[in-house]
Design a protein around this motif. Structure first.
Motif, PDB file in Angstrom:
ATOM      1  N   PRO A 106       0.825  -1.221   0.000  1.00  0.00           N
ATOM      2  CA  PRO A 106       0.000   0.000   0.000  1.00  0.00           C
ATOM      3  C   PRO A 106       0.855   1.266   0.000  1.00  0.00           C
ATOM      4  N   ALA A 107       0.468   2.212  -0.830  1.00  0.00           N
ATOM      5  CA  ALA A 107       1.206   3.474  -0.923  1.00  0.00           C
ATOM      6  C   ALA A 107       1.248   4.171   0.431  1.00  0.00           C
ATOM      7  N   SER A 108       0.200   4.031   1.233  1.00  0.00           N
ATOM      8  CA  SER A 108       0.176   4.669   2.547  1.00  0.00           C
ATOM      9  C   SER A 108       1.301   4.139   3.433  1.00  0.00           C
ATOM     10  N   LYS A 109       1.595   2.856   3.329  1.00  0.00           N
ATOM     11  CA  LYS A 109       2.679   2.270   4.135  1.00  0.00           C
ATOM     12  C   LYS A 109       4.034   2.821   3.672  1.00  0.00           C
ATOM     13  N   ILE A 110       4.191   2.996   2.385  1.00  0.00           N
ATOM     14  CA  ILE A 110       5.442   3.539   1.857  1.00  0.00           C
ATOM     15  C   ILE A 110       5.603   4.994   2.285  1.00  0.00           C
ATOM     16  N   VAL A 111       4.532   5.753   2.196  1.00  0.00           N
ATOM     17  CA  VAL A 111       4.579   7.153   2.618  1.00  0.00           C
ATOM     18  C   VAL A 111       4.935   7.240   4.101  1.00  0.00           C
ATOM     19  N   LEU A 112       4.308   6.404   4.917  1.00  0.00           N
ATOM     20  CA  LEU A 112       4.611   6.399   6.351  1.00  0.00           C
ATOM     21  C   LEU A 112       6.035   5.922   6.639  1.00  0.00           C
ATOM     22  N   GLY A 113       6.592   5.134   5.729  1.00  0.00           N
ATOM     23  CA  GLY A 113       7.969   4.668   5.882  1.00  0.00           C
ATOM     24  C   GLY A 113       9.001   5.696   5.447  1.00  0.00           C
ATOM     25  N   LEU A 114       8.577   6.682   4.678  1.00  0.00           N
ATOM     26  CA  LEU A 114       9.518   7.678   4.161  1.00  0.00           C
ATOM     27  C   LEU A 114       9.344   9.077   4.753  1.00  0.00           C
ATOM     28  N   VAL A 115       8.110   9.489   4.936  1.00  0.00           N
ATOM     29  CA  VAL A 115       7.844  10.882   5.278  1.00  0.00           C
ATOM     30  C   VAL A 115       8.343  11.301   6.662  1.00  0.00           C
ATOM     31  N   PRO A 116       8.117  10.518   7.722  1.00  0.00           N
ATOM     32  CA  PRO A 116       8.520  11.048   9.042  1.00  0.00           C
ATOM     33  C   PRO A 116       9.974  11.510   9.104  1.00  0.00           C
ATOM     34  N   HIS A 117      10.896  10.691   8.663  1.00  0.00           N
ATOM     35  CA  HIS A 117      12.300  11.111   8.713  1.00  0.00           C
ATOM     36  C   HIS A 117      12.694  11.897   7.461  1.00  0.00           C
ATOM     37  N   GLY A 118      12.027  11.621   6.343  1.00  0.00           N
ATOM     38  CA  GLY A 118      12.357  12.293   5.090  1.00  0.00           C
ATOM     39  C   GLY A 118      12.114  13.789   5.120  1.00  0.00           C
ATOM     40  N   LEU A 119      11.149  14.225   5.937  1.00  0.00           N
ATOM     41  CA  LEU A 119      10.867  15.662   6.041  1.00  0.00           C
ATOM     42  C   LEU A 119      12.068  16.435   6.589  1.00  0.00           C
ATOM     43  N   VAL A 120      12.924  15.750   7.323  1.00  0.00           N
ATOM     44  CA  VAL A 120      14.128  16.393   7.863  1.00  0.00           C
ATOM     45  C   VAL A 120      15.357  15.977   7.044  1.00  0.00           C
ATOM     46  N   GLU A 121      15.423  14.696   6.678  1.00  0.00           N
ATOM     47  CA  GLU A 121      16.604  14.152   6.006  1.00  0.00           C
ATOM     48  C   GLU A 121      16.811  14.732   4.608  1.00  0.00           C
ATOM     49  N   ILE A 122      15.777  14.828   3.823  1.00  0.00           N
ATOM     50  CA  ILE A 122      15.927  15.320   2.449  1.00  0.00           C
ATOM     51  C   ILE A 122      16.392  16.777   2.435  1.00  0.00           C
ATOM     52  N   PRO A 123      15.748  17.674   3.200  1.00  0.00           N
ATOM     53  CA  PRO A 123      16.285  19.042   3.233  1.00  0.00           C
ATOM     54  C   PRO A 123      17.722  19.113   3.753  1.00  0.00           C
ATOM     55  N   ALA A 124      18.107  18.194   4.631  1.00  0.00           N
ATOM     56  CA  ALA A 124      19.495  18.190   5.119  1.00  0.00           C
ATOM     57  C   ALA A 124      20.458  17.907   3.967  1.00  0.00           C
ATOM     58  N   PHE A 125      20.142  16.916   3.142  1.00  0.00           N
ATOM     59  CA  PHE A 125      20.994  16.613   1.992  1.00  0.00           C
ATOM     60  C   PHE A 125      21.008  17.777   1.004  1.00  0.00           C
ATOM     61  N   VAL A 126      19.853  18.389   0.801  1.00  0.00           N
ATOM     62  CA  VAL A 126      19.768  19.533  -0.111  1.00  0.00           C
ATOM     63  C   VAL A 126      20.610  20.697   0.434  1.00  0.00           C
ATOM     64  N   LEU A 127      20.573  20.897   1.749  1.00  0.00           N
ATOM     65  CA  LEU A 127      21.387  21.954   2.362  1.00  0.00           C
ATOM     66  C   LEU A 127      22.876  21.675   2.163  1.00  0.00           C
ATOM     67  N   ALA A 128      23.264  20.408   2.312  1.00  0.00           N
ATOM     68  CA  ALA A 128      24.671  20.049   2.076  1.00  0.00           C
ATOM     69  C   ALA A 128      25.060  20.339   0.628  1.00  0.00           C
ATOM     70  N   GLY A 129      24.193  20.005  -0.310  1.00  0.00           N
ATOM     71  CA  GLY A 129      24.461  20.298  -1.716  1.00  0.00           C
ATOM     72  C   GLY A 129      24.542  21.793  -1.975  1.00  0.00           C
ATOM     73  N   THR A 130      23.647  22.541  -1.359  1.00  0.00           N
ATOM     74  CA  THR A 130      23.665  23.997  -1.488  1.00  0.00           C
ATOM     75  C   THR A 130      24.988  24.548  -0.960  1.00  0.00           C
ATOM     76  N   ALA A 131      25.437  24.024   0.169  1.00  0.00           N
ATOM     77  CA  ALA A 131      26.714  24.464   0.743  1.00  0.00           C
ATOM     78  C   ALA A 131      27.863  24.202  -0.222  1.00  0.00           C
TER      79      ALA A 131
END
Length: 184
Positions: A106-131
Motif C-alpha cells: 500500500p502506498a500509505s505504508k510507503i509514505v509512512l515509511g519515508l515521510v517522518p524522517h524524510g521531512l528532515v533528512e531530504i532538506p538536510a541533503f539539499v542543504l549540504a548540496g547547497t553548501a
C-alpha cells in the motif's frame, strides 16, 4: 558572494530531487523486474537493520553524515556534483517506492515509511548540496581563488554543521518513530 541566491539554489536542488523521484517511479513501473533486481541489490549493499533501535540510529546517522559530506564536497566539481547526486538519490527513492507500490505494498505504508524522517533528512541533503555549490561559487567569484576557497569552506562547514544536526534528528526519527508509524 555576488550572484548567489541560497534560497533559489536550495529550491532548485530540491526540485531536482523531486524530478529524480518521478523518473524513478516511472522506471519502476516500466521496468518492474529490473527495478526489483536493483532494490534487492541495494538492500544487500546496505545490509539489514538491527532489532536494536540505537544500533540503527548510529548506522543511519553515520551513513547519512558521510553521504552529506560527499554531497557537499561534490560541489567543488564545477558546482555540478550536488545536482547529479540529488537527481540520483531521487531516482533511488522513486525506484524503491515505485517498485513496492507496483508489487502491491500500500502506498500509505510507503509514505509512512519515508515521510517522518524524510521531512528532515531530504532538506538536510539539499542543504549540504547547497553548501557545496556556494563553496564552488565562492572560489569562482573571488579575486584570489585561495581566499575564495578558504572563505567558502568556512561558510560551507557552517551549513554542514546545521546539516549534521538535521541528520541527527532524522536518524532518531528513522530509528525510533518511522518503524512504529509505518508498522515495520
Amino acid at each position: 558572494m555576488k550572484g548567489v541566491n541560497v534560497k533559489r539554489t536550495f529550491s532548485l536542488l530540491l526540485g531536482t530531487f523531486g524530478i529524480g523521484i518521478v523518473l524513478g517511479v516511472a522506471y519502476a513501473y516500466l521496468q518492474t523486474e529490473k527495478a526489483g533486481e536493483y532494490v534487492l541489490k541495494l538492500a544487500n549493499e546496505l545490509g539489514g537493520l538491527s532489532p536494536n533501535p540505537f544500533d540503527n540510529f548510529v548506522k543511519i546517522f553515520t551513513h547519512n553524515a558521510g553521504v552529506a559530506l560527499l554531497v557537499l564536497v561534490s560541489g567543488l566539481f564545477f558546482g555540478l556534483g550536488p545536482w547529479v547526486m540529488m537527481l540520483f538519490n531521487g531516482l533511488v527513492v522513486g525506484i524503491v517506492a515505485g517498485f513496492f507500490v507496483k508489487i502491491g505494498v500500500p502506498a500509505s505504508k510507503i509514505v509512512l515509511g519515508l515521510v517522518p524522517h524524510g521531512l528532515v533528512e531530504i532538506p538536510a541533503f539539499v542543504l549540504a548540496g547547497t553548501a557545496g555549490i556556494l563553496w564552488y561559487r565562492s572560489i569562482r567569484e573571488a579575486e584570489e581563488p585561495a581566499g575564495g576557497f578558504k572563505e567558502g569552506m568556512k561558510k560551507a562547514l557552517k551549513l554542514y554543521a546545521v546539516t549534521v544536526g538535521m541528520l541527527l534528528v532524522a536518524a532518531l526519527i528513522e530509528a525510533y518513530v518511522t518503524p512504529k508509524v509505518a508498522g515495520l
